[in-house]
Design a protein around this motif. Structure first.
Motif, PDB file in Angstrom:
ATOM      1  N   ALA A  16       0.826  -1.283   0.009  1.00 15.94           N
ATOM      2  CA  ALA A  16       0.034   0.050  -0.158  1.00 15.94           C
ATOM      3  C   ALA A  16       0.702   1.058   0.050  1.00 15.94           C
ATOM      4  CB  ALA A  16      -0.856   0.201   1.070  1.00 15.94           C
ATOM      5  N   GLN A  17       1.794   1.282   0.920  1.00 19.28           N
ATOM      6  CA  GLN A  17       2.870   2.459   0.720  1.00 19.28           C
ATOM      7  C   GLN A  17       3.514   2.373  -0.581  1.00 19.28           C
ATOM      8  OE1 GLN A  17       3.369   4.976   3.299  1.00 19.28           O
ATOM      9  NE2 GLN A  17       4.218   5.655   1.755  1.00 19.28           N
ATOM     10  N   GLY A  18       3.453   1.633  -1.177  1.00 17.00           N
ATOM     11  CA  GLY A  18       4.367   1.591  -2.574  1.00 17.00           C
ATOM     12  C   GLY A  18       3.540   2.129  -3.475  1.00 17.00           C
ATOM     13  N   ARG A  19       2.118   2.035  -3.577  1.00 14.27           N
ATOM     14  CA  ARG A  19       1.139   2.552  -4.276  1.00 14.27           C
ATOM     15  C   ARG A  19       1.077   4.008  -4.101  1.00 14.27           C
ATOM     16  NH1 ARG A  19      -1.733  -2.461  -3.549  1.00 14.27           N
ATOM     17  NH2 ARG A  19      -2.803  -1.741  -1.796  1.00 14.27           N
ATOM     18  N   ARG A  20       0.889   4.423  -2.761  1.00 10.50           N
ATOM     19  CA  ARG A  20       1.001   5.668  -2.393  1.00 10.50           C
ATOM     20  C   ARG A  20       2.075   6.599  -2.886  1.00 10.50           C
ATOM     21  NH1 ARG A  20      -1.203   3.621   2.404  1.00 10.50           N
ATOM     22  NH2 ARG A  20       1.071   3.791   3.502  1.00 10.50           N
ATOM     23  N   ALA A  21       3.362   6.026  -2.804  1.00  8.07           N
ATOM     24  CA  ALA A  21       4.564   6.472  -3.198  1.00  8.07           C
ATOM     25  C   ALA A  21       4.573   6.902  -4.685  1.00  8.07           C
ATOM     26  CB  ALA A  21       5.819   5.579  -2.758  1.00  8.07           C
ATOM     27  N   ASP A  22       4.037   5.773  -5.441  1.00  7.71           N
ATOM     28  CA  ASP A  22       4.058   5.859  -6.896  1.00  7.71           C
ATOM     29  C   ASP A  22       2.939   6.961  -7.308  1.00  7.71           C
ATOM     30  OD1 ASP A  22       5.732   3.713  -7.374  1.00  7.71           O
ATOM     31  OD2 ASP A  22       4.254   2.327  -7.659  1.00  7.71           O
ATOM     32  N   ALA A  28       2.177   9.685  -5.777  1.00  5.21           N
ATOM     33  CA  ALA A  28       2.972  10.974  -5.280  1.00  5.21           C
ATOM     34  C   ALA A  28       3.988  11.217  -6.340  1.00  5.21           C
ATOM     35  CB  ALA A  28       3.450  10.854  -4.045  1.00  5.21           C
ATOM     36  N   TYR A  29       4.691  10.366  -6.622  1.00  6.13           N
ATOM     37  CA  TYR A  29       5.540  10.642  -7.921  1.00  6.13           C
ATOM     38  C   TYR A  29       4.996  11.057  -9.239  1.00  6.13           C
ATOM     39  CZ  TYR A  29       9.082   9.467 -11.291  1.00  6.13           C
ATOM     40  OH  TYR A  29       9.995   9.712 -12.512  1.00  6.13           O
ATOM     41  N   ARG A  30       4.033  10.416  -9.469  1.00  5.26           N
ATOM     42  CA  ARG A  30       3.403  10.712 -10.928  1.00  5.26           C
ATOM     43  C   ARG A  30       2.652  12.045 -10.653  1.00  5.26           C
ATOM     44  NH1 ARG A  30       1.418   5.400 -10.371  1.00  5.26           N
ATOM     45  NH2 ARG A  30      -0.874   6.021  -9.643  1.00  5.26           N
ATOM     46  N   MET A  31       2.168  12.448  -9.643  1.00  2.00           N
ATOM     47  CA  MET A  31       1.642  13.856  -9.651  1.00  2.00           C
ATOM     48  C   MET A  31       3.031  14.698  -9.478  1.00  2.00           C
ATOM     49  SD  MET A  31      -1.377  13.187  -6.431  1.00  2.00           S
ATOM     50  CE  MET A  31      -0.831  14.577  -5.770  1.00  2.00           C
ATOM     51  N   LEU A  32       4.059  14.738  -9.014  1.00  4.07           N
ATOM     52  CA  LEU A  32       5.227  15.394  -8.986  1.00  4.07           C
ATOM     53  C   LEU A  32       5.614  15.419 -10.394  1.00  4.07           C
ATOM     54  CD1 LEU A  32       7.310  17.022  -7.358  1.00  4.07           C
ATOM     55  CD2 LEU A  32       8.498  14.778  -7.229  1.00  4.07           C
ATOM     56  N   TRP A  33       5.896  14.329 -11.142  1.00  2.00           N
ATOM     57  CA  TRP A  33       6.470  14.362 -12.445  1.00  2.00           C
ATOM     58  C   TRP A  33       5.577  15.298 -13.265  1.00  2.00           C
ATOM     59  CZ3 TRP A  33      10.905  13.199 -14.348  1.00  2.00           C
ATOM     60  CH2 TRP A  33      11.028  13.081 -15.626  1.00  2.00           C
ATOM     61  N   LYS A  34       4.277  15.164 -13.095  1.00  2.00           N
ATOM     62  CA  LYS A  34       3.372  15.913 -14.232  1.00  2.00           C
ATOM     63  C   LYS A  34       3.576  17.598 -13.938  1.00  2.00           C
ATOM     64  CE  LYS A  34      -0.493  12.349 -14.693  1.00  2.00           C
ATOM     65  NZ  LYS A  34      -1.625  12.149 -14.134  1.00  2.00           N
ATOM     66  N   SER A  35       3.960  17.505 -12.714  1.00  2.00           N
ATOM     67  CA  SER A  35       4.109  19.299 -12.238  1.00  2.00           C
ATOM     68  C   SER A  35       5.586  19.910 -12.787  1.00  2.00           C
ATOM     69  CB  SER A  35       4.010  19.709 -11.018  1.00  2.00           C
ATOM     70  OG  SER A  35       5.238  18.867 -10.257  1.00  2.00           O
ATOM     71  N   PHE A  36       6.572  18.853 -13.296  1.00  2.00           N
ATOM     72  CA  PHE A  36       7.871  19.528 -13.790  1.00  2.00           C
ATOM     73  C   PHE A  36       7.524  19.953 -15.176  1.00  2.00           C
ATOM     74  CE2 PHE A  36      10.367  16.300 -10.851  1.00  2.00           C
ATOM     75  CZ  PHE A  36      10.185  17.041  -9.788  1.00  2.00           C
ATOM     76  N   THR A  37       8.642  21.120 -15.329  1.00  2.00           N
ATOM     77  CA  THR A  37       8.932  21.623 -16.839  1.00  2.00           C
ATOM     78  C   THR A  37       9.863  20.555 -17.311  1.00  2.00           C
ATOM     79  OG1 THR A  37      10.859  23.017 -15.963  1.00  2.00           O
ATOM     80  CG2 THR A  37       8.691  23.752 -16.036  1.00  2.00           C
TER      81      THR A  37
END
Length: 83
Positions: A28-34, A36-45
């Motif tokens: 479950a923690q792995g899914r939450r981390a994934d 969060a990573y996707r949300m962060l990645w989408k925000s990057f230039t």
């Protein structure tokens, strides 16, 4: 012993990953981390993505070195205990 460890470490790493049984909380923690990573990645230039990928490669290389040092230490302790 060092040359033997260089050959064994990749084998141990792959074997551990293949046979590891993680608790549900870990999964479950792995899914939450994934997520969060996707949300962060989408925000990057584009430039931020390049910088992050460089950082990630360096960080992963460091983690690999730390893991290998831990394995070496385990063998050293096991050798001492065996004596």
């Amino acid at each position: 012993m060092e040359s033997l460890l260089k050959e064994l470490i990749p084998y141990f790493r792959e074997t551990a990953r293949r046979f590891a049984r993680y608790p549900e909380e870990y999964t479950a923690q792995g899914r939450r981390a994934d997520r969060a990573y996707r949300m962060l990645w989408k925000s990057f230039t584009k430039k931020q993505k390049e910088l992050y990928l460089h950082y990630e490669a360096e960080y992963n290389a460091r983690c690999t070195m730390e893991e290998e040092q831990l394995i070496r230490r385990v063998f050293t302790v096991a050798k001492e205990l065996y004596r």
